[in-house]
Design an enzyme around this catalytic site. Structure first.
Site, PDB file in Angstrom:
ATOM      1  N   GLY B  31       0.802  -1.213   0.000  1.00  0.00           N
ATOM      2  CA  GLY B  31       0.000   0.000   0.000  1.00  0.00           C
ATOM      3  C   GLY B  31       0.840   1.271   0.000  1.00  0.00           C
ATOM      4  O   GLY B  31       2.037   1.232  -0.237  1.00  0.00           O
ATOM      5  N   LEU B  33       0.474   3.563  -2.185  1.00  0.00           N
ATOM      6  CA  LEU B  33       0.891   3.400  -3.579  1.00  0.00           C
ATOM      7  C   LEU B  33       1.477   4.682  -4.158  1.00  0.00           C
ATOM      8  O   LEU B  33       0.976   5.782  -3.911  1.00  0.00           O
ATOM      9  CB  LEU B  33      -0.304   2.943  -4.417  1.00  0.00           C
ATOM     10  CG  LEU B  33      -1.011   1.664  -3.947  1.00  0.00           C
ATOM     11  CD1 LEU B  33      -2.132   1.291  -4.925  1.00  0.00           C
ATOM     12  CD2 LEU B  33      -0.044   0.509  -3.789  1.00  0.00           C
ATOM     13  N   HIS B  34       2.524   4.514  -4.911  1.00  0.00           N
ATOM     14  CA  HIS B  34       3.147   5.642  -5.622  1.00  0.00           C
ATOM     15  C   HIS B  34       3.310   5.278  -7.093  1.00  0.00           C
ATOM     16  O   HIS B  34       2.904   4.196  -7.530  1.00  0.00           O
ATOM     17  CB  HIS B  34       4.473   6.013  -4.970  1.00  0.00           C
ATOM     18  CG  HIS B  34       5.411   4.857  -4.780  1.00  0.00           C
ATOM     19  ND1 HIS B  34       5.952   4.156  -5.837  1.00  0.00           N
ATOM     20  CD2 HIS B  34       5.891   4.247  -3.663  1.00  0.00           C
ATOM     21  CE1 HIS B  34       6.736   3.194  -5.388  1.00  0.00           C
ATOM     22  NE2 HIS B  34       6.711   3.206  -4.052  1.00  0.00           N
ATOM     23  N   HIS B  37       4.327   1.750  -8.064  1.00  0.00           N
ATOM     24  CA  HIS B  37       3.240   0.764  -8.059  1.00  0.00           C
ATOM     25  C   HIS B  37       2.322   0.951  -9.283  1.00  0.00           C
ATOM     26  O   HIS B  37       1.922  -0.023  -9.908  1.00  0.00           O
ATOM     27  CB  HIS B  37       2.385   0.909  -6.794  1.00  0.00           C
ATOM     28  CG  HIS B  37       3.131   0.692  -5.513  1.00  0.00           C
ATOM     29  ND1 HIS B  37       3.400   1.722  -4.629  1.00  0.00           N
ATOM     30  CD2 HIS B  37       3.674  -0.419  -4.971  1.00  0.00           C
ATOM     31  CE1 HIS B  37       4.053   1.241  -3.583  1.00  0.00           C
ATOM     32  NE2 HIS B  37       4.248  -0.054  -3.768  1.00  0.00           N
ATOM     33  N   MET B 184      11.459   6.071  -6.102  1.00  0.00           N
ATOM     34  CA  MET B 184      10.185   6.175  -5.380  1.00  0.00           C
ATOM     35  C   MET B 184      10.071   5.050  -4.361  1.00  0.00           C
ATOM     36  O   MET B 184      10.448   3.912  -4.628  1.00  0.00           O
ATOM     37  CB  MET B 184       9.025   6.114  -6.357  1.00  0.00           C
ATOM     38  CG  MET B 184       8.974   7.366  -7.199  1.00  0.00           C
ATOM     39  SD  MET B 184       7.309   7.709  -7.759  1.00  0.00           S
ATOM     40  CE  MET B 184       7.636   9.138  -8.802  1.00  0.00           C
ATOM     41  N   ARG B 187       8.399   4.678   1.800  1.00  0.00           N
ATOM     42  CA  ARG B 187       9.106   5.181   2.973  1.00  0.00           C
ATOM     43  C   ARG B 187       9.650   6.599   2.787  1.00  0.00           C
ATOM     44  O   ARG B 187      10.096   7.218   3.758  1.00  0.00           O
ATOM     45  CB  ARG B 187      10.247   4.226   3.366  1.00  0.00           C
ATOM     46  CG  ARG B 187       9.750   2.914   3.959  1.00  0.00           C
ATOM     47  CD  ARG B 187      10.876   2.065   4.520  1.00  0.00           C
ATOM     48  NE  ARG B 187      10.364   0.944   5.303  1.00  0.00           N
ATOM     49  CZ  ARG B 187      10.209  -0.300   4.852  1.00  0.00           C
ATOM     50  NH1 ARG B 187      10.518  -0.590   3.602  1.00  0.00           N
ATOM     51  NH2 ARG B 187       9.732  -1.252   5.634  1.00  0.00           N
TER      52      ARG B 187
END
Lengths: 283, 283
Positions: B31, B33-34, B37, B184, B187
């Site tokens: 999850g 998400l960036h 993803h 990306m 974290r």
């Protein structure tokens, strides 16, 4: 009888069956098939449209000094027997096909693998789980059929399938015994005539244990003691373990509950041959 | 956007898709998400008729003192983003759904899990392999899509899928970077503005390493030294590891071959945040 040796060909056959909408049953074995295996194959045939019998003596589940090399093998006789029992195909891969160079992935079930056979055979169930995972992924059966003879194996594989959400139903068939009570096992072939006779004490001892439970005994120490006493006079027999286990976790308790069911299991060496046997007792 | 929380419902949807003959892609994520993803989801949509995005912050892959509790979560924002990128459904099970009481089965890949991130995060890849096994068995996708950002994870999961004969194709998509070069990562949200700026040194250092290789340097010590020297001046950054790895086994060599390809990988703490980055360099 079709005998397939490669994963690729096995997958192709499975894919063609799936396309036709067939249900598939898998009976995983190490070969040297006996009536116990045949009962599983017949049950699989009853439940599924196609039945695969895998025959693979899995080196990963044998410890040092165990009988991997000596384990009896006879593929053509097994193929004949599996066919008669109702299988469509034998999957008999070579060791290199299953464990090519660089192989490094293992499946482990904790806790319930540390007792009973797991205590005397470290790494055994890790080998079993790893190979069964592979077989289930290769064959992708709807149902897999296991024998209650390997009661701990059944509990371990059920735990694995449940925990890892494998989309497969595990079916268990009862122990098949010789007329005189000896549990059928591929390893019985190791026994001399005298050992074969002596080995009867194992099923007899379990029955004595059962009688004691049915007569109301609830202290597991006493039940185990009784089983031990039945076996002890046989000098050719060396007890590995005697255990009373409850539930999925194969929990060993000091006292049985008022009503219930337990697994009465033992392993013993008869000469150099390690045999296992068990009874499920309900009261 | 449909969000499914139970394994049972997920299986039902998969079964209905399978009945219609649909191909299925899985993008397993934790999850938050960036764009990395989203690129995986778009690729999955390109390759498969149905796309499942799993969102599960897997406690099993976090060590003591790591950021399991703090790991950023926002299911509704993720669902929105996954939908826009082309997913049909989110699978977001609770921890208890994935690891009910009594859970005790683990999948382990040996050797390649002991180095790099595995060395600093013992048990991490065991957690990863176990949860990915579960997700693959639940969703039964034709293809699963992983990001090259987690290069070691990719190598480990590829090994697992190959070794256990999972009937699934693993697809890998390249790292997606911010305009200024930062890889990306969910974290990155932990970084203060200053740390965010400082973190740029990681991708810059890898690029310097790459330049050195392309200029002909073959001694991996010297290449690692160079990368270290680029990072060192940044007092906020503490290097965890810098590694040059070859092949599926992620073998670390002293000297690169004349021609070839290697993975240039590093992990470093920027403040308290552990970041990883890598480059695949061919020469």
């Amino acid at each position: 009888m079709e005998v397939i040796h490669t994963i690729k060909e096995m997958r192709q056959l499975i894919a063609s069956w799936r396309k036709e909408g067939k249900t598939i049953g898998l009976v995983p074995t190490m070969g040297w098939l006996h009536e116990g295996h045949f009962s599983l194959i017949r049950e699989a045939k009853e439940q599924c449209e196609k039945v695969v019998v895998s025959i693979f003596v899995n080196p990963l589940q044998f410890g040092q000094g165990e009988d991997y090399e000596e384990y009896p093998r006879n593929l053509s006789r097994d193929a004949e027997g599996a066919k008669t029992a109702g299988a469509q195909v034998i999957f008999a891969p070579a060791v290199k096909e299953m464990y090519p160079q660089g192989f490094k992935t293992f499946v482990e079930v904790e806790r319930i693998t540390e007792k009973l056979c797991g205590a005397s055979r470290p790494g055994h169930f890790r080998g079993v789980c790893t190979v069964v995972s592979k077989l289930l992924n290769i064959v992708q059966p709807d149902q897999a059929f296991l024998g209650q003879k390997d009661a701990q194996q059944v509990a371990v594989i059920k735990a694995m399938v449940k925990d890892l959400n494998m989309p497969i139903e595990i079916k268990v068939a009862p122990i098949v015994r010789e007329a005189d009570g000896l549990a059928m096992s591929s390893r019985n072939v190791y026994l001399s005539a005298e050992q074969r006779k002596t080995a009867l004490v194992l099923s007899r001892a379990l029955e004595e244990g059962e009688k004691l439970i049915l007569a109301g005994e609830r202290k597991t120490d006493r039940i185990k003691k009784m089983i031990e006493q039945v076996i002890k006079p046989e000098e050719m027999v060396k007890i590995d373990y005697i255990a009373l286990c409850c539930g999925e976790e194969l929990e060993e308790v000091e006292e049985l509950s008022e009503q219930g069911q337990c697994l009465l299991a033992l392993a013993a060496f008869v000469g150099k041959t390690r045999l296992i046997d068990n009874l499920v007792v309900g009261w």
